[in-house]
Design a protein around this motif. Sequence first.
Motif, PDB file in Angstrom:
ATOM      1  N   LEU A 141      50.233 -11.586 -20.255  1.00  0.00           N
ATOM      2  CA  LEU A 141      49.964 -12.611 -19.239  1.00  0.00           C
ATOM      3  C   LEU A 141      48.942 -12.119 -18.220  1.00  0.00           C
ATOM      4  O   LEU A 141      48.120 -12.903 -17.725  1.00  0.00           O
ATOM      5  N   SER A 142      48.981 -10.838 -17.899  1.00  0.00           N
ATOM      6  CA  SER A 142      48.060 -10.302 -16.897  1.00  0.00           C
ATOM      7  C   SER A 142      46.608 -10.354 -17.362  1.00  0.00           C
ATOM      8  O   SER A 142      45.687 -10.422 -16.549  1.00  0.00           O
ATOM      9  N   GLN A 143      46.400 -10.358 -18.687  1.00  0.00           N
ATOM     10  CA  GLN A 143      45.033 -10.433 -19.207  1.00  0.00           C
ATOM     11  C   GLN A 143      44.361 -11.753 -18.830  1.00  0.00           C
ATOM     12  O   GLN A 143      43.140 -11.809 -18.685  1.00  0.00           O
ATOM     13  N   ASN A 144      45.170 -12.811 -18.669  1.00  0.00           N
ATOM     14  CA  ASN A 144      44.606 -14.103 -18.274  1.00  0.00           C
ATOM     15  C   ASN A 144      43.993 -14.060 -16.872  1.00  0.00           C
ATOM     16  O   ASN A 144      43.194 -14.933 -16.516  1.00  0.00           O
ATOM     17  N   TYR A 145      44.386 -13.063 -16.090  1.00  0.00           N
ATOM     18  CA  TYR A 145      43.881 -12.933 -14.714  1.00  0.00           C
ATOM     19  C   TYR A 145      43.014 -11.684 -14.559  1.00  0.00           C
ATOM     20  O   TYR A 145      42.753 -11.246 -13.432  1.00  0.00           O
ATOM     21  N   ASP A 146      42.606 -11.098 -15.691  1.00  0.00           N
ATOM     22  CA  ASP A 146      41.779  -9.879 -15.680  1.00  0.00           C
ATOM     23  C   ASP A 146      42.454  -8.766 -14.898  1.00  0.00           C
ATOM     24  O   ASP A 146      41.807  -8.046 -14.118  1.00  0.00           O
ATOM     25  N   LEU A 147      43.742  -8.616 -15.117  1.00  0.00           N
ATOM     26  CA  LEU A 147      44.508  -7.586 -14.428  1.00  0.00           C
ATOM     27  C   LEU A 147      45.148  -6.631 -15.432  1.00  0.00           C
ATOM     28  O   LEU A 147      45.386  -6.990 -16.586  1.00  0.00           O
ATOM     29  N   LYS A 148      45.419  -5.424 -14.957  1.00  0.00           N
ATOM     30  CA  LYS A 148      46.231  -4.470 -15.699  1.00  0.00           C
ATOM     31  C   LYS A 148      47.341  -3.957 -14.780  1.00  0.00           C
ATOM     32  O   LYS A 148      47.134  -3.828 -13.572  1.00  0.00           O
ATOM     33  N   PHE A 149      48.505  -3.681 -15.361  1.00  0.00           N
ATOM     34  CA  PHE A 149      49.644  -3.188 -14.591  1.00  0.00           C
ATOM     35  C   PHE A 149      49.896  -1.728 -14.926  1.00  0.00           C
ATOM     36  O   PHE A 149      49.850  -1.339 -16.107  1.00  0.00           O
ATOM     37  N   SER A 150      50.156  -0.939 -13.909  1.00  0.00           N
ATOM     38  CA  SER A 150      50.617   0.421 -14.162  1.00  0.00           C
ATOM     39  C   SER A 150      52.021   0.334 -14.769  1.00  0.00           C
ATOM     40  O   SER A 150      52.699  -0.698 -14.672  1.00  0.00           O
ATOM     41  N   SER A 151      52.457   1.405 -15.394  1.00  0.00           N
ATOM     42  CA  SER A 151      53.777   1.412 -16.028  1.00  0.00           C
ATOM     43  C   SER A 151      54.872   1.143 -15.003  1.00  0.00           C
ATOM     44  O   SER A 151      55.800   0.358 -15.251  1.00  0.00           O
TER      45      SER A 151
END
Length: 262
Positions: A141-151
């Motif tokens: 889902l975060s890819q839709n907002y050009d985001l990446k999440f740390s672990s």
Amino acid sequence: DLENKKFAPVYFFYGDEPYLLGQIPDRFKFAILDENTFDFNFNIFYAGDVEASTIKDTVETLPVMTMNRLVILKNAQELKESEWQELESLFKNPVDSTVFVICADKVDKRKKSIKLIFDTAVTSEFKKPYDNQVPQWINFLSQNYDLKFSSEATHRLHRLVGNNLSELDNQIQKLKNFVGTKSVIDLKDVNDVVSNSREESVFDFTRAIGQKDRISALEQLVQLIDQGQNEVGIVSLLARHMRILLTVRSGMDQGLGGAKLA
């Protein structure tokens, strides 16, 4: 297949994951139709609010100025058996120029009509993700907002929100607005933006009360208090839930159903 413009005449999607079912109309609409012909070739119906004959006639109508017509039927679990039978010819002899998409929350696989659609349509079940699948969904889902999440951020968001995909998407969107041009979400960002109280837990509590499940209700109440949820807020949401149940009960007594009752 949608990306490659390979369309089947009939699709059947069902399951208890509303976020994925909610994606269906736009995914099909923008894959199949030209924006200039939406008004002529796109119809969306809600079972319970439309006659089966109207659905059938619309599916059999030829498209205008394009190759395909798109017809979507939602809440198909509300169709009566006689209505399924009226639509049977669309499954046995599908209309090649129309893409007919049927969506349902629940299905009874023992019914003859459901067995028929399983045999003739492209079918997929959308289940709520298991807990071990949620981190993958957060990354997707975060890819839709050009985001990446740390672990650490991924696990924290999972713990706060659970497996509700709609709420996960909503919280990721809030995080996007919060961090601006930043592309990686860390633990501090999640703690700053996402509430410590899982909204779903509140609804689990009120649902347990409505179902007279005392043990589950007490367990949920303990969790809410441990999370720091305000007691007055809990009572307020419980009162809201009871008002909704009373409103639904009143609507049922008046003979309302389907989307009108919703």
